[in-house]
Design an enzyme around this catalytic site. Structure first.
Site, PDB file in Angstrom:
ATOM      1  NE  ARG A 166      -3.866  -0.067   2.071  1.00 60.82           N
ATOM      2  CZ  ARG A 166      -5.162  -0.277   2.295  1.00 60.82           C
ATOM      3  NH1 ARG A 166      -5.554  -1.360   2.906  1.00 60.82           N
ATOM      4  NH2 ARG A 166      -6.058   0.595   1.933  1.00 60.82           N
TER       5      ARG A 166
ATOM      6  CD  GLU B 261      10.745 -19.258  19.761  1.00 59.25           C
ATOM      7  OE1 GLU B 261      11.342 -18.798  18.787  1.00 59.25           O
ATOM      8  OE2 GLU B 261       9.560 -19.033  19.994  1.00 59.25           O
TER       9      GLU B 261
ATOM     10  CE  LYS C  64       6.803 -16.572  20.647  1.00 57.39           C
ATOM     11  NZ  LYS C  64       7.952 -16.892  19.791  1.00 57.39           N
TER      12      LYS C  64
ATOM     13  CG  HIS D 190       9.561 -21.452   9.113  1.00 52.82           C
ATOM     14  ND1 HIS D 190       8.499 -21.040   9.862  1.00 52.82           N
ATOM     15  CD2 HIS D 190      10.634 -21.393   9.940  1.00 52.82           C
ATOM     16  CE1 HIS D 190       8.911 -20.742  11.085  1.00 52.82           C
ATOM     17  NE2 HIS D 190      10.215 -20.958  11.163  1.00 52.82           N
TER      18      HIS D 190
ATOM     19  CG  HIS E 155       5.707 -24.174  13.222  1.00 48.54           C
ATOM     20  ND1 HIS E 155       5.664 -23.944  11.863  1.00 48.54           N
ATOM     21  CD2 HIS E 155       5.723 -22.940  13.795  1.00 48.54           C
ATOM     22  CE1 HIS E 155       5.655 -22.632  11.629  1.00 48.54           C
ATOM     23  NE2 HIS E 155       5.687 -22.010  12.788  1.00 48.54           N
TER      24      HIS E 155
ATOM     25  CE  LYS F 221       2.746 -19.138  12.707  1.00 50.42           C
ATOM     26  NZ  LYS F 221       3.809 -19.143  13.475  1.00 50.42           N
TER      27      LYS F 221
ATOM     28  CG  ASP G 237       3.421 -18.703  17.334  1.00 48.17           C
ATOM     29  OD1 ASP G 237       3.327 -18.318  16.159  1.00 48.17           O
ATOM     30  OD2 ASP G 237       4.470 -18.605  18.010  1.00 48.17           O
TER      31      ASP G 237
HETATM   32  C1  BG6 Z   1       7.233 -18.742  13.943  1.00 48.62           C
HETATM   33  C2  BG6 Z   1       6.485 -18.377  15.188  1.00 48.62           C
HETATM   34  O1  BG6 Z   1       6.394 -19.367  13.028  1.00 48.62           O
HETATM   35  O2  BG6 Z   1       8.303 -19.608  14.293  1.00 48.62           O
HETATM   36  C3  BG6 Z   1       7.404 -17.690  16.159  1.00 48.62           C
HETATM   37  O3  BG6 Z   1       5.392 -17.511  14.867  1.00 48.62           O
HETATM   38  C4  BG6 Z   1       8.618 -18.542  16.444  1.00 48.62           C
HETATM   39  O4  BG6 Z   1       6.713 -17.375  17.365  1.00 48.62           O
HETATM   40  C5  BG6 Z   1       9.259 -19.007  15.133  1.00 48.62           C
HETATM   41  O5  BG6 Z   1       9.520 -17.773  17.180  1.00 48.62           O
HETATM   42  C6  BG6 Z   1      10.358 -20.016  15.415  1.00 48.62           C
HETATM   43  O6  BG6 Z   1      10.967 -20.457  14.263  1.00 48.62           O
HETATM   44  P1  BG6 Z   1      12.335 -19.835  13.725  1.00 48.62           P
HETATM   45  O7  BG6 Z   1      12.759 -20.841  12.722  1.00 48.62           O
HETATM   46  O8  BG6 Z   1      11.953 -18.540  13.129  1.00 48.62           O
HETATM   47  O9  BG6 Z   1      13.241 -19.716  14.900  1.00 48.62           O
END
Ligand code: BG6
Length: 454
Positions: free
Chosen positions: A45, A203, A326, A165, A227, A135, A222
């Protein structure tokens, strides 16, 4: 060879995902020496000239260390279109800027992506158009199913790429070789020999300014729904006859159909918690509820654990513990497979046999296998020995890998419609138990390993 995509359209081109992950991934891919020839069209945009946009592309390529002549050519040839993605006329202009088969990558919030897809229904899409979606895909099983029905009005299922991913992580893909290219593992990959499997993604990162999205998702959606259940599918699926989209996705879908919360008991087999103020690696963090944009009444968890069981011959009774959180003090990101104890230990061997354990890191190249062996000193005394290996990382980061699949129009490692619906189904009873507070929302200070007693 499959047909190649000739134009990569990035909707949300000036956003964080495009800048931090997609453009560097694209740069890595073109610099990897593989034959990818495509044009990048950024759409957003913001008013941006082609020149400004090309500078951004180059900056992202350079940051990823990927400014080869091929990358330079792709950056110089890229273009920017200012458009409102919910307006069919604007979208028509975007399609006119494409050559050949386009991939439309929606690097946008899910609600905007859905509106854009509705607007696309009014247009004729070029033959072979690929749609790429991030996602979270829907907000529950029903909304995912209805979005799936909407998308197949636009293009066939094989041209819809739902991105995870983690399926581009080298170690998740490495699992295929480890399991299916070695008698050593696949022969014992079952309930007779395996005690438990843990898939953990703890994490140090905290909310990092993502309240708008995260505060309505939480760790369960999430990470576990989006994942870790897909990682579980790769770990637990039956051997596919070949690595192609229908075999691999068929095997993943089948194992997920057999998966449910362990013992069908979400109260006993799920846990949730959120962080309070604390220090992570020298960084002071406020309580989650005091982070900007967070609504405490949402009761969002920042740490979730669900034990899943797989009701089939191979896995019945084996707990698969999925956990992610987290702001944790001791980051741990791995798949750990713990084997059963031996049925008999010869008398005369001193010490205790401890079950073998295989650990694959999800964020580095490390593979470790712990076994019990005769230790140093007394050769009849048992000891713990760890074989470690550096599996050698793929030259592509996960988003490079994701784009490799997209640009070669190969959806093997993207998430098929039935699979995403299964992942929502599996967590449904957990959400219900949490919504009625049948499972308490525990707390842990940021920088610790989680709540006491977990
Ligand atoms: C993302 C999540 O898809 O994956 C995040 O939304 C997360 O919260 C992340 O931190 C972790 O994957 P990577 O590979 O980015 O460390």
């Amino acid at each position: 060879m499959t047909d190649r995509i000739q134009t990569l359209v990035i909707f949300g081109a000036t956003g964080d995902l495009a800048e931090r992950l997609l453009l560097p991934g694209a740069g890595q891919l073109v610099s990897s020496g593989r034959e990818y020839l495509f044009r990048i069209v950024g759409v957003g945009r913001d008013p941006l000239s082609d020149e400004d946009w090309r500078e951004r592309v180059k900056r992202a390529f350079r940051q990823a260390g990927s400014m080869t002549p091929a990358a330079q050519r792709i950056a110089d040839d890229s273009a920017y279109v200012k458009a409102d993605v919910t307006d069919p006329d604007d979208l028509r202009r975007v399609l006119e800027a494409c050559t050949g088969m386009p991939a439309l990558y929606f690097a946008l919030p899910p609600a905007v992506t859905m509106q854009a897809c509705r607007a696309l229904e009014q247009l004729d899409l070029p033959e072979g158009t690929v749609l790429v979606l991030e996602k979270p895909f829907g907000t529950d099983r029903q909304s995912a199913a209805s979005f799936n029905r909407q998308l197949v009005k636009l293009v066939p299922e094989k041209q819809i790429f739902r991105v995870d991913h983690f399926l581009g992580e080298s170690m998740v893909l490495g699992m295929l070789g480890l399991r299916f290219a070695n008698r050593l593992f696949e022969q014992v990959w079952n309930r007779d020999n395996i005690e438990r499997v843990e898939i953990v993604f703890d994490e140090e990162l905290a909310l990092e300014g993502r309240a708008g999205y995260y505060d309505t998702a939480g760790a369960l959606v999430d990470m576990i729904q989006s994942h870790l259940l897909l990682v579980l599918a790769v770990v637990a699926m039956e051997p596919p006859p070949s690595i192609d989209e229908s075999s691999v996705r068929g095997a993943m879908s089948q194992v997920l159909q057999a998966a449910e919360v362990h013992g069908g008991d979400p109260v006993a087999f799920s846990r949730r918690a959120r962080y309070t103020a604390g220090i992570v690696r020298g960084r002071e963090l406020p309580s989650y509820v005091d982070e900007p944009g967070v609504r405490p009444e949402n009761g969002t968890e920042t740490l979730a654990q669900v034990t899943v069981g797989i009701e089939n011959w191979r896995w019945a009774g084996v707990p698969f513990v999925l956990r992610s959180g987290k702001a944790l003090g001791e980051p741990r990101t791995d798949i750990t497979v713990t084997f059963k104890e031996v049925p008999h230990l010869p008398k005369g061997l001193k010490g205790r046999e401890r079950p073998a354990r295989l650990r694959l890191s999800l964020t580095s190249d490390d593979v470790e296998l712990d076994v019990t062996m005769n230790g140093a000193g007394n050769p009849l005394e048992l000891d713990r020995v760890t074989f470690t290996a550096d599996s050698g990382r793929s030259e592509l980061e996960p988003y490079g890998q994701v784009l490799a699949g997209v640009l070669s129009a190969n959806p093997t490692f993207s998430v098929r419609s039935d699979i995403v619906e299964e992942c929502w189904r599996i967590i449904e009873p957990v959400r219900e138990a949490w919504d009625t507070d049948a499972v308490p929302l525990d707390e842990y200070p940021a920088g610790t390993r989680g709540p006491e007693g977990w």
